[in-house]
Structure formats: C-alpha cells, structure tokens
Design a protein around this motif. Sequence first.
Motif, PDB file in Angstrom:
ATOM      1  N   GLN A 116      11.979  11.888  -2.676  1.00 41.34           N
ATOM      2  CA  GLN A 116      12.495  12.649  -1.499  1.00 41.34           C
ATOM      3  C   GLN A 116      13.801  13.101  -2.086  1.00 41.34           C
ATOM      4  N   GLU A 120      10.046   9.454  13.727  1.00 42.14           N
ATOM      5  CA  GLU A 120      10.532   8.376  14.489  1.00 42.14           C
ATOM      6  C   GLU A 120      12.000   8.063  14.045  1.00 42.14           C
ATOM      7  N   TYR A 121      12.519   8.867  13.332  1.00 38.89           N
ATOM      8  CA  TYR A 121      13.991   8.695  12.670  1.00 38.89           C
ATOM      9  C   TYR A 121      14.045   7.330  12.013  1.00 38.89           C
ATOM     10  N   ASP A 122      12.772   6.815  11.360  1.00 38.40           N
ATOM     11  CA  ASP A 122      12.865   5.602  10.269  1.00 38.40           C
ATOM     12  C   ASP A 122      13.253   6.310   9.013  1.00 38.40           C
ATOM     13  N   SER A 123      13.626   5.814   8.015  1.00 34.23           N
ATOM     14  CA  SER A 123      14.067   6.604   6.786  1.00 34.23           C
ATOM     15  C   SER A 123      13.158   5.930   5.735  1.00 34.23           C
ATOM     16  N   VAL A 124      13.201   6.895   4.945  1.00 33.53           N
ATOM     17  CA  VAL A 124      12.018   6.713   3.767  1.00 33.53           C
ATOM     18  C   VAL A 124      12.437   5.646   2.936  1.00 33.53           C
ATOM     19  N   TYR A 129      10.811  18.429   7.029  1.00 38.61           N
ATOM     20  CA  TYR A 129      12.276  17.585   7.216  1.00 38.61           C
ATOM     21  C   TYR A 129      12.420  16.323   6.594  1.00 38.61           C
ATOM     22  N   LYS A 145       1.036  -1.325  -0.160  1.00 40.67           N
ATOM     23  CA  LYS A 145       0.032   0.100   0.077  1.00 40.67           C
ATOM     24  C   LYS A 145       0.820   1.372  -0.021  1.00 40.67           C
ATOM     25  N   VAL A 165      11.665   6.746  -2.076  1.00 39.84           N
ATOM     26  CA  VAL A 165      13.146   7.333  -1.806  1.00 39.84           C
ATOM     27  C   VAL A 165      13.716   8.286  -3.047  1.00 39.84           C
ATOM     28  N   SER A 211      15.484  15.255   4.540  1.00 36.96           N
ATOM     29  CA  SER A 211      16.568  14.316   4.812  1.00 36.96           C
ATOM     30  C   SER A 211      15.895  12.935   4.726  1.00 36.96           C
ATOM     31  N   GLY A 212      14.585  12.609   4.358  1.00 34.98           N
ATOM     32  CA  GLY A 212      14.376  11.359   4.332  1.00 34.98           C
ATOM     33  C   GLY A 212      13.886  10.499   5.843  1.00 34.98           C
ATOM     34  N   PHE A 213      13.976  11.395   6.633  1.00 34.81           N
ATOM     35  CA  PHE A 213      13.965  10.872   7.995  1.00 34.81           C
ATOM     36  C   PHE A 213      12.244  11.052   8.487  1.00 34.81           C
TER      37      PHE A 213
END
Lengths: 148, 307
Positions: B281, B269-273, B260, B240, B278, B264-266
């Motif tokens: 971003q 929760e500071y998980d990454s894109v 942000y 999804k 990707v 930055s792609g974060f």
Amino acid sequence: MKKFVAAALCVCLTASAAFAAGDAITTRKTIMDSVAAAAGLGGGMMKGEIAYTPAAGKAAIMSMAAASHSFGAFFPEGSEAGDTTAAPAIWSDAAGFEAALAKFAAASDAAVQASGKDGPADVDAFKAAFGPIMANCKSCHETFRVKK
Amino acid sequence: MLKKILGLGVVLAIAGAGTGWVLSASTPLPAEVLSSLPEGDAARGEAMFWAGGCTSCHSAPGAEGEDKLKLGGGLKLVSPFGTFVAPNISSDAQDGIGGWSAASFANAMMTGTGPHGENLYPAFPFTSYSRMDIQDVTDLFAFMKTLPAVAGKAPDHELGFPFNIRRGLGLWKLVNMSSGPVVKEPAAGADVDMDVWNRGRYLVEGPGHCGECHTPRNPIGGLDYSAWLSGADAPTGEGKIPGLDPASELGSWSVPDIAYYLESGFTPEYDSVGGEMVEVQANMAKLPASDREAIAVYLKALPAAAK
C-alpha cells in the motif's frame, strides 16, 4: 456536586481496574469501533462525500479525544488472550505502547484546541486538525496489533 | 508442504535426465529484442519502481523514507523450499547491478535469467514482471541507475538439496511461466472503460505482481491461474491472504473504496491495512491516482474465480 462527580469517577476507575479480561476486551474494541466511526465521518467530509459542518467536525474530533484518553485503561494483565487482535507487544513493550497512546492523545488534544467552541470553521481547517489524528492509526496497529 | 517438496523433487529428477538437461537451460529474450532495446527514461521509470515494489524486498528490512531507495538487499524470504535472501541490486558496480547492461536487466526481469545465463529463483517475481512492456523495463533500469550505490553483498540463500540447483529451475519455468495476460478482455458492451481496464490489468498482472500473494499455488510453487486472485495461504504458512475476486469480501467494496484503500491504507470500515499489504500500500500511494483507480476498475470487473 463537583465532589460527587469526582467520587463517581473514582468508583468507575476502580471498577474498571477490577474488570474481567473479557469485559476489557469488549470495551476496548467498542472504543476502537467508535474511533473507526469517527474516522468514517471525518474521512467522508475530507473526501467531500459528506457535506461538512463545523458541529460534525467537532463531534468527530471529540470522539477521537475521548477515545485517546480512555483506550489505554483497558489492557489489564491476562487480557491478551481471547477474541482480540491486541499484540503481546502491548505488555512486553509497555513504554512503547504508552508512547503511541500519548502521540494519539497529543494529536487529538491539538485538534480540540484548534476547533474552538463551534468546531473548525471550514473543511480546510478541519483537514489540518483531523489529518494528524488519522496518521496515528496505521503506525500503532503495525506494532501493537496482530492478525486473527 | 511435503507434497510440494516431492513435486519439485520429481521435476528436478526429470530435469537431471538427458532431455531435461536441454529443457532446463534458461531461455533469454530473443536476440532481435535485446539488440534493439528502447532508450530508458529515468523520470518515467520511477512509477514502475513503486508499482513493482522493488524496495519492499531489496531495501533493508524496516527502511523508511530515503532509506527505501538504498537497495542493498538482505531481507529474508521464508518459503517451503528454504530461505531466500534478496540480493544487492543497488547501482554499486561491484556488489550491486551497477555494472549490468540494459540487456542483462531486461533478461532478469522478463525471463528470470541472470547475466551468466543462470536461472533465477521465482522468489524474485519475474513470473509477473515478464508481462511488462520492454519500454517500462528500460525506463525502470534508467531510474535505478540514479539511486545510491550500496556496498556489501547480501548473504547467500539458505537452500537444501535439490533446491540449491539453479539448473532445475529451467523446467519449472517452462511449466509455470506465461507472459500473456491472465484475464481476457471483458466482452464488448461491458460497463467498463476499456483503456482504464487495460491499464489496470497491466498494473495488477505485470509490475504490481498482486497475483504472487493473492493467488493460490500448485504443489511445485507455481501460480494456479484457474483460481486467479481468489486468495491463498500466506507463504510463511500462517494465516490467509484475502481474495480480490467478486466472491471475496472485496466484492462488497466500490471502485472508490478500493482506490482509497490503496491510497490511504483505510478499509471502508476505517480499519487500517495490515500484514504484508502495508508495504504494498505504501508503494501504491506513490502512483498517480489514475493508476490506483485503474487497478480498482480491473479488480471490480474480475470474473468469479472457479475455485
């Protein structure tokens, strides 16, 4: 005393090797959650949302260093299935995963070196040390993580 | 999936009938627009290039750095209707669009019409680009002329009957294209800066083509505007794509959190894109901070989608 610590460490390592797959998954996810928490603290200070102190800077860096050296030990065979987003590439391209871990550890070690006894003196010094650690997250996740 | 194919089949069948033949012709921009196109400014066009994400589809799969500016095509886009292959749109006169006029380019971007009057497939998101300002389109064209020429044509699309008939798309476009804005301006007195919000709407609904992934589609592959940005099945059929409206998880993010993330792609929760976001971003990171903030302001002010 030193010997005792070493012996205790050995027991730990053998024990971890014998971990059930489920425990390995829980452990490595907890390590990544602590990495994310350290990233949140460090990122918050870099953005100016949290006031910078050298001690907090050092704490964020040390969490990264600890994680980067331990994380790789929790991917035993058979732990690719379950409640995990670890990609099969971790096992099929073990050398590539090792290299990503080594890059993460090298960036963390360099930051530890730069932070000295009391932590990076000001936020600019912290940015210079912490930024390269943060550059590792996305590149490793792109290759070694799948969507749930 | 089968329903979708049947749906499009019906449309194509109608298109084949007499009146349909007329309706299914392509509709280029009006002559007075084409004859008075504004001069393009390459420097300004660069921002539109990143906002539009052209490189995500038209550069070689996996390209990094300078290679992202080589638009030789070749990326395969799998859809329920078959596999589309992004063409060469580099400045090469033979294999790319180096020989195109600004009018041909504007027609392709804003009406999905090729230089010989043929209908283009909406796998090329002109359904969103149609909302762009004509000035931004000519600026973009001027910028693309400064990019390297890449020799070689990309392979043909892999489409079965009836989807391999471009003519049938005319009717599809009549039903599914709209060049007006999607979301109405917030009522007077709303707690947003209208200039910022308008810029955000333009970027999201037009060049950014966010809706092409984040909005569900109707059975014939058109966007379901009544469920704007409420999340969708991934076009490849697996997984999804999250919603961006207040009812989705994004409802708990702040404007700075969203800005942000695009920079930055974060996540907060500071998980990454991950996934297809990707590339998006990475393109958004190249925009001015004010544009990322405008997008965030627009997303936070979205009305809850009627799902």
